[in-house]
Structures are given as structure tokens and as C-alpha cells.
Design an enzyme around this catalytic site. Structure first.
Site, PDB file in Angstrom:
ATOM      1  N   ALA A  71       0.812  -1.224   0.000  1.00 59.58           N
ATOM      2  CA  ALA A  71       0.000   0.000   0.000  1.00 59.58           C
ATOM      3  C   ALA A  71       0.844   1.273   0.000  1.00 59.58           C
ATOM      4  CB  ALA A  71      -0.925  -0.001   1.210  1.00 59.58           C
ATOM      5  N   THR A  72       2.033   1.236   0.582  1.00 66.63           N
ATOM      6  CA  THR A  72       2.869   2.437   0.576  1.00 66.63           C
ATOM      7  C   THR A  72       3.206   2.801  -0.870  1.00 66.63           C
ATOM      8  OG1 THR A  72       3.800   1.845   2.719  1.00 66.63           O
ATOM      9  CG2 THR A  72       5.049   3.434   1.406  1.00 66.63           C
ATOM     10  N   ASN A 156      -6.578   2.781  10.352  1.00 67.51           N
ATOM     11  CA  ASN A 156      -5.759   1.706  10.931  1.00 67.51           C
ATOM     12  C   ASN A 156      -5.619   1.796  12.438  1.00 67.51           C
ATOM     13  OD1 ASN A 156      -4.288   4.028   9.762  1.00 67.51           O
ATOM     14  ND2 ASN A 156      -2.586   3.197  10.942  1.00 67.51           N
ATOM     15  N   GLN A 184      -6.805  -1.364   5.297  1.00 69.18           N
ATOM     16  CA  GLN A 184      -7.433  -2.023   6.437  1.00 69.18           C
ATOM     17  C   GLN A 184      -8.790  -2.626   6.097  1.00 69.18           C
ATOM     18  OE1 GLN A 184      -6.071  -2.621   9.325  1.00 69.18           O
ATOM     19  NE2 GLN A 184      -4.201  -1.428   8.976  1.00 69.18           N
ATOM     20  N   ALA A 205      -1.255  -7.074   0.837  1.00 71.08           N
ATOM     21  CA  ALA A 205      -1.699  -8.447   1.124  1.00 71.08           C
ATOM     22  C   ALA A 205      -1.490  -8.858   2.589  1.00 71.08           C
ATOM     23  CB  ALA A 205      -0.953  -9.425   0.218  1.00 71.08           C
ATOM     24  N   HIS A 206      -0.462  -8.280   3.240  1.00 68.28           N
ATOM     25  CA  HIS A 206      -0.167  -8.771   4.603  1.00 68.28           C
ATOM     26  C   HIS A 206      -1.197  -8.333   5.631  1.00 68.28           C
ATOM     27  CE1 HIS A 206       1.588  -5.076   6.533  1.00 68.28           C
ATOM     28  NE2 HIS A 206       1.764  -4.731   5.273  1.00 68.28           N
ATOM     29  N   THR A 245       9.987  -7.269 -12.783  1.00 67.68           N
ATOM     30  CA  THR A 245       9.519  -8.655 -12.883  1.00 67.68           C
ATOM     31  C   THR A 245       8.383  -8.883 -11.907  1.00 67.68           C
ATOM     32  OG1 THR A 245      11.707  -9.386 -13.516  1.00 67.68           O
ATOM     33  CG2 THR A 245      10.254 -11.059 -12.583  1.00 67.68           C
ATOM     34  N   CYS A 334       4.011   1.467  11.620  1.00 69.52           N
ATOM     35  CA  CYS A 334       5.025   2.219  10.880  1.00 69.52           C
ATOM     36  C   CYS A 334       5.559   3.376  11.690  1.00 69.52           C
ATOM     37  CB  CYS A 334       4.442   2.752   9.595  1.00 69.52           C
ATOM     38  SG  CYS A 334       3.530   1.504   8.748  1.00 69.52           S
TER      39      CYS A 334
HETATM   40  C1  LIG Z   1      -4.017   2.384   6.268  1.00 70.74           C
HETATM   41  C2  LIG Z   1      -2.664   1.919   5.880  1.00 70.74           C
HETATM   42  N1  LIG Z   1      -2.092   2.430   4.777  1.00 70.74           N
HETATM   43  C3  LIG Z   1      -0.874   2.037   4.364  1.00 70.74           C
HETATM   44  C4  LIG Z   1      -0.158   1.116   5.068  1.00 70.74           C
HETATM   45  C5  LIG Z   1       1.210   0.715   4.567  1.00 70.74           C
HETATM   46  O1  LIG Z   1       1.191  -0.598   4.128  1.00 70.74           O
HETATM   47  P1  LIG Z   1       2.572  -1.308   3.699  1.00 70.74           P
HETATM   48  O2  LIG Z   1       3.511  -1.105   4.851  1.00 70.74           O
HETATM   49  O3  LIG Z   1       2.207  -2.721   3.486  1.00 70.74           O
HETATM   50  O4  LIG Z   1       3.065  -0.625   2.476  1.00 70.74           O
HETATM   51  C6  LIG Z   1      -0.712   0.553   6.234  1.00 70.74           C
HETATM   52  C7  LIG Z   1       0.067  -0.414   7.044  1.00 70.74           C
HETATM   53  O5  LIG Z   1       0.415  -0.161   8.169  1.00 70.74           O
HETATM   54  C8  LIG Z   1      -1.997   0.969   6.637  1.00 70.74           C
HETATM   55  O6  LIG Z   1      -2.559   0.487   7.739  1.00 70.74           O
END
Ligand SMILES: Cc1ncc(COP(=O)(O)O)c(C=O)c1O
Length: 391
Positions: A71-72, A156, A184, A205-206, A245, A334
């Protein structure tokens, strides 16, 4: 035994997901882009079919789903991609103060480069619908200079669910694309991208029992097509929008994780909601003066697996130290190395002290009632002890 209640930070990979990924690391390791030989074509077909299955679950076409590292990266691609597209003439982006850093930090970079970023507050802790944005604010802010609106689907930290389809209607009136960070929400809420009317959707995905380092960005091509400036250049994979890739192991894992989540979501989330409500009840039985951070514990307003609690007289960090076998958090993963109190909790009007006295609980697929009862028991005892020192 560790009790893991930090499923907003990440989830354990489901054993069925691991099983689906293993052959891609072992026997079927060919590059999915190697169409010149049979092993490559086979993996390529699996990857195509996995992407098509995931796109179907969002009700979009396969070529509207761009696979990223999470997502980042998806947020970065959506924000920089829209803002820096050569045809982009508009200079304003509208968002919320309570978004994740993976959205706010790229926006700060754009602000330094001359974009105007409007960051709206959300409803405060003394109001109903805490954490949710007022629709009037969005419609008043949008105008012919708005390049993008970005509002997360579910928060989150406090689980607040934003009224995205209403926001989408406002954006459509002004012909402004709408991005949502759905990290989320994917796997926890049904997401029909067409019905919602959003244009760009980020996810990882995580967060839904898949592997780390893989995610996606949905980029709608119809009814209107969002034009993105690619951020990673190279071999031209994924319609040139994200070269590199394809991570076949991750894609197969993510597709399996999404399929499992879609198949079991109803029962799974009902059980997590039951256990989350039980945790809140048991904590209140043990500790006087708790405050619920965020919206009410009802399904339309709050993620069913999320609880965020402000404890009287005791810091969240102290509670975590006193209960070392409990994995919870005092902010987003994070930013947990960041000594500042959560910008989300401050953003709903908590004081610095209240924010520091708060803990986030994220239940998951593997959470049991026994774990919930032990958690309440451990925290009740630890709080009584720590509060007696503070008295
Ligand atoms: C709302 C939200 N956005 C973005 C992220 C970032 O996801 P990732 O660290 O998998 O890139 C998170 C993860 O903590 C999240 O909860």
C-alpha cells in the site's frame, strides 16, 4: 505464550496461502514474463489468472489492477502518478488529517513541490461519529483546481469507516478522481469498486493473511480513465505503469489470501466483532474509567476487529511493558518507533496524555475467546498495579 492482537499492523500468513506459494519458489520459479519457454508461459498463465481473480473480487477488469510492493507504493503511485502526470493542470489535493503516514508523507513532498494540500479534520471524540469526515467539508473544498481527493476507507488506529460512496458522488459531480487507501478494509469489508464509484484503490496483502511486500493499486479505466505518470520505469510490465519482474510468489499468495477472505468474510468478521465486543466488556469489568477512542462499536462505522482504548492514569507503553506476552500497539506499526503520540488520536481531539495512555487492539482470524479473556485479565491486573503506583 504470546497473544497476538496487532492484526491492524499485520496478520499471520494463512497456512493455505503458504501452501499455494511454495510451488512458485521451488518447481515453478520461471519468470512469468518469459513467454519464450513453457515454464515461463505456465507461470505467466497462473499469474494472469490470479490477477484476474483478484480484479473480479473488486468488480474491475484485470488490466485495472496494478500489482505493487504494497500500500505504501500504491499510495505513492496514485498520488505522484496523478499529480505529476504531464497533462495535470490542477494543483490541489484534498485529504484527511487522520490518514496513514504512507499517504501523508508523499503529500508533504508534493506540498513542497508547489501543490496545495487540504487536510481536513474529522469528527472529534466528544461528537458522534468520531473519526469520520463531514461530507459538507469535502463538497465545500472541491473546485475546478482539485486534482485528487484521497480518503482512506477504514482507519488503521481507530477503525473509523468513511462514507466513501457519498464522497465518490461528490467527486463525480466535480469530475475529480477519488483515491482510497483500503489497506485495512480489503479482506474485512466487501469492496465493489464500481458500486462504490472510487477511481484508485490501494491495498497490501499482509493485512489479510497474505505475504508482506506485495499489494496492489486499482486504477479505473471506465467510466473515466485515471491517467498516471509511472513512478518505476524499466521493462514496461503492467502496461508500463509499474515496471519490474512480477512477483509471482507474492501474487499467487495474495490471490489465495483474497479468495479465502472473500469466501469466509461474513462468519469471520462476525466472530471477530463478537470477541472485540467481549474484550471491551471484560476490560470495563476490570478497570473503571476506560474511554473508547474512535467511533461506536457498530459495523457500519467501525472495523469489526478494532478496539482502541484510553486507560486512566497509566501510559500505554507502561501497560505493554507490564504485559510482555501481549502483542498490541500504541499507534500504527510504521510509526511505533516514533516517540510522538499518534496523530490520529490527537486528530480526534485527545490530549497528548490521553493519546499516550491508549492502546490499539486488532483481532484476527486466529484470535480465540480464551486469548481475549486472558488479555482482559492480564491488563486488569497490570493496570491495577500501575495505577496504584500513580495514585
Ligand atoms: C491504512 C494503511 N495504509 C498504508 C499502510 C502501509 O502498508 P505497507 O507497509 O504494506 O506498504 C498501512 C500499514 O500499516 C496501513 O494500515
Amino acid at each position: 505464550m504470546t497473544i497476538y492482537l496487532d492484526n491492524q499492523a499485520t496478520t499471520r500468513i494463512d497456512p493455505a496461502v503458504i501452501a499455494a506459494m511454495l510451488p512458485l519458489m521451488d518447481t515453478h520459479y520461471a519468470n512469468p514474463g518469459s513467454s519464450s519457454h513453457a515454464p515461463g508461459r505456465l507461470v505467466g498463465e497462473w499469474v494472469d489468472s490470479a490477477v484476474s481473480g483478484m480484479a473480479g473480487l473488486f468488480n474491475v477488469a484485470s488490466d485495472e489492477l496494478i500489482v505493487t510492493s504494497g500500500a505504501t507504493e500504491s499510495n505513492n503511485l496514485a498520488l505522484f502518478g496523478v499529480a505529476l502526470h504531464p497533462k495535470q493542470k490542477r494543483r490541489t489535493i484534498v485529504t484527511l488529517m487522520t490518514e496513514h503516514r504512507a499517504l501523508l508523507d508523499p503529500l508533504s513532498r508534493l506540498e513542497k513541490n508547489g501543490f496545495e494540500i487540504i487536510r481536513f479534520p474529522v469528527l472529534q471524540c466528544n461528537e458522534t461519529d468520531t473519526g469520520i469526515v463531514e461530507l459538507d467539508r469535502i463538497s465545500e473544498a472541491i473546485n475546478e483546481n482539485t486534482a485528487l481527493v484521497s480518503v482512506m476507507m477504514a482507519n488503521n488506529e481507530i477503525g473509523a469507516i468513511q462514507p466513501l460512496s457519498e464522497i465518490a458522488k461528490i467527486c463525480q459531480r466535480f469530475e475529480v478522481p477519488l483515491h482510497t487507501d483500503a489497506s485495512q478494509a480489503v479482506g474485512r469489508m466487501p469492496i465493489d469498486v464500481q458500486a462504490l464509484g472510487v477511481d484508485l484503490v490501494s491495498f497490501s496483502a499482509h493485512k489479510f493473511y497474505g505475504p508482506k511486500g506485495i499489494g496492489g493499486l486499482i486504477v479505473r479505466q471506465s467510466p473515466s480513465s485515471v491517467q498516471l505518470q509511472p513512478q518505476i520505469l524499466g521493462g514496461g510490465q503492467q502496461q508500463n505503469l509499474r515496471s519490474g519482474t512480477l512477483n509471482s510468489v507474492g501474487i499467487i499468495g495474495m490471490a489465495k489470501a483474497m479468495e479465502l477472505a472473500a469466501a469466509n468474510r461474513g462468519t469471520e468478521m462476525a466472530e471477530q466483532e463478537r470477541l472485540r465486543n467481549l474484550l471491551w466488556l471484560l476490560l470495563n469489568e476490570q478497570i473503571d474509567g476506560l474511554n473508547l477512542n474512535g467511533p461506536e462499536l457498530i459495523a457500519e462505522k467501525r472495523l469489526a476487529n478494532n478496539l482502541n482504548v484510553c486507560f486512566p492514569k497509566v501510559e500505554g507503553q507502561s501497560l505493554m511493558l507490564a504485559v510482555p506476552d501481549l502483542a498490541v500497539s500504541s499507534g500504527s506499526a510504521c510509526t511505533s518507533a516514533d516517540p510522538h503520540p499518534s496523530h490520529v488520536l490527537l486528530g480526534i481531539g485527545l490530549s497528548v496524555d490521553q493519546a499516550r495512555s491508549s492502546l490499539r487492539f486488532g483481532l484476527g482470524r486466529f484470535t480465540t475467546e480464551e486469548e481475549i479473556r486472558m488479555t482482559a485479565d492480564w491488563l486488569g491486573k497490570a493496570h491495577a498495579k500501575l495505577a496504584s503506583f500513580a495514585a
